[in-house]
Design a protein around this motif. Structure first.
Motif, short mmCIF file in Angstrom:
data_model
loop_
_atom_site.label_atom_id
_atom_site.label_comp_id
_atom_site.label_asym_id
_atom_site.label_seq_id
_atom_site.Cartn_x
_atom_site.Cartn_y
_atom_site.Cartn_z
N GLN A 27 0.85 -1.19 0.00
CA GLN A 27 0.00 0.00 0.00
C GLN A 27 0.88 1.23 0.00
OE1 GLN A 27 -3.23 0.11 2.74
NE2 GLN A 27 -3.94 2.12 2.05
N ASN A 28 0.59 2.14 -0.92
CA ASN A 28 1.36 3.36 -1.03
C ASN A 28 0.87 4.40 -0.04
OD1 ASN A 28 2.90 2.44 -3.30
ND2 ASN A 28 1.12 2.84 -4.60
N GLU A 31 -2.77 6.43 -0.08
CA GLU A 31 -3.64 5.68 -1.00
C GLU A 31 -4.85 5.10 -0.31
OE1 GLU A 31 -2.62 2.45 -4.42
OE2 GLU A 31 -1.89 1.96 -2.42
N LEU A 33 -6.86 1.92 -0.72
CA LEU A 33 -6.69 0.61 -1.34
C LEU A 33 -7.84 -0.30 -0.92
CD1 LEU A 33 -4.79 -1.38 -2.92
CD2 LEU A 33 -3.74 -1.91 -0.71
N SER A 199 -8.83 10.27 4.42
CA SER A 199 -7.65 10.10 3.58
C SER A 199 -6.99 11.44 3.25
CB SER A 199 -8.03 9.38 2.29
OG SER A 199 -6.95 9.32 1.39
N ASP A 205 -3.87 6.62 5.76
CA ASP A 205 -3.92 5.63 4.69
C ASP A 205 -5.08 4.68 4.99
OD1 ASP A 205 -1.44 6.54 3.39
OD2 ASP A 205 -0.51 5.82 5.23
N SER A 220 -11.91 3.64 -4.59
CA SER A 220 -10.57 3.05 -4.51
C SER A 220 -9.66 3.55 -5.62
CB SER A 220 -10.65 1.52 -4.58
OG SER A 220 -11.56 1.03 -3.63
N GLU A 221 -8.43 3.81 -5.26
CA GLU A 221 -7.43 4.18 -6.24
C GLU A 221 -6.75 2.94 -6.83
OE1 GLU A 221 -5.80 8.31 -4.40
OE2 GLU A 221 -6.06 6.61 -3.05
N ARG A 222 -6.78 1.87 -6.07
CA ARG A 222 -6.23 0.60 -6.53
C ARG A 222 -6.98 -0.52 -5.81
NH1 ARG A 222 -1.45 -2.18 -5.19
NH2 ARG A 222 -1.00 -0.56 -3.65
N ASN A 236 -6.33 -0.75 -11.17
CA ASN A 236 -7.35 0.26 -10.93
C ASN A 236 -8.73 -0.31 -11.28
OD1 ASN A 236 -7.68 0.47 -13.78
ND2 ASN A 236 -6.11 2.05 -13.89
#
Length: 260
Positions: A27-28, A31, A33, A199, A205, A220-222, A236
């Motif tokens: 996980q960035n 982000e 997730l 966020s 995160d 969600s971004e990913r 994505n």
């Protein structure tokens, strides 16, 4: 991009049943997730591994650059990992405010000497803790329910209270296990706005498990997909919607617009 969480070939077995099988993910920082998959895919088991409820049979879990396999759940909370649960776990006989206060790291750390000799400072400290918890409850929209018993809240509001209690631990990583379960469309829209606020404004995160595909795809971004304890896809929203393995294992027709 900085990685806040890394799961490196993690596995766990229960009585010979491989519940999570060599899963790797990351996980960035900053982000949102999502973790999706059919029932029994290993999603909550993975959450339990991340929070220390279970210890992996093999593999490593790295948080903020440190391996945390050996840390117990309360130690991981102190490190900055907090969670909510699929099945709500509030203290039903406590008020809304008390449920959040009990999670605050300064609430139960008083010692005898300050209580006897530093009452003025202690009183100020207690006021600060209460103010912080009231602010969190305001963020989740429960500022007018402070003295109400948790058990008297509607189901959707109880979900929000769980999020507030998790936030009271001052996490950097917030794990949400089906936060939208039992919510109607209006409540889910409010939840979406809340998660964005957590966020973006609170700079937490967020890693979430959710079955509502419309909700997942919007927020969600990913997305990472599990099936039978294994990671079968990552990408994505567009990539996940068109992934044949995901459609076969989980989404059937692949018509996300009809998912509720």
């Amino acid at each position: 991009m900085k990685k806040i969480l890394e799961v490196d070939n993690v596995s766990i077995s229960f009585g010979g049943l491989l519940a999570v099988n060599q899963v790797s993910l990351h996980q960035n920082k900053g982000e949102i997730l999502a973790l999706i998959g059919p029932n029994g895919a290993g999603k909550t088991t993975l959450f339990n591994l991340l929070t220390g409820v279970y210890q992996p049979t093999s593999g490593k879990i790295i948080f903020a650059g440190e391996e945390i396999n050996h840390y117990k759940p309360h130690e991981r909370v102190k490190k900055g990992i907090a969670r909510t649960f699929q099945n709500i776990r509030l203290f039903p006989t406590m008020t809304v405010l008390e449920n959040v206060l009990i999670a605050h790291p300064d609430c139960n750390s008083e010692t005898v000497i300050p209580a006897v000799f530093g009452r003025k400072k202690l009183a100020q400290r207690r006021r600060t803790v209460v103010e912080e918890c009231e602010e969190i409850l305001s963020i989740v929209g429960l500022q007018d329910k402070l003295e109400e018993l948790a058990t008297n809240l509607p189901y959707g509001k109880q979900r929000l209270l769980e999020i507030a209690r998790a936030l009271a631990t001052k996490p950097s990583l917030l794990l949400l296990d089906e936060p939208g379960a039992g919510m109607n469309s209006v409540e889910k829209e409010e939840l979406t706005n809340l998660i964005y606020y957590i966020s973006r404004e609170m700079e937490k995160d967020v890693l979430l498990i959710e079955h509502d595909m419309k909700f997942v795809m919007n927020i969600s971004e990913r997305i990472i997909v599990l099936d039978h304890g294994e990671k079968i896809a990552e990408g994505n929203a567009q990539e996940i919607q068109s992934n044949p393995k995901v459609i076969e294992a989980y989404l059937g027709r692949g018509n996300f617009d009809d998912e509720e």
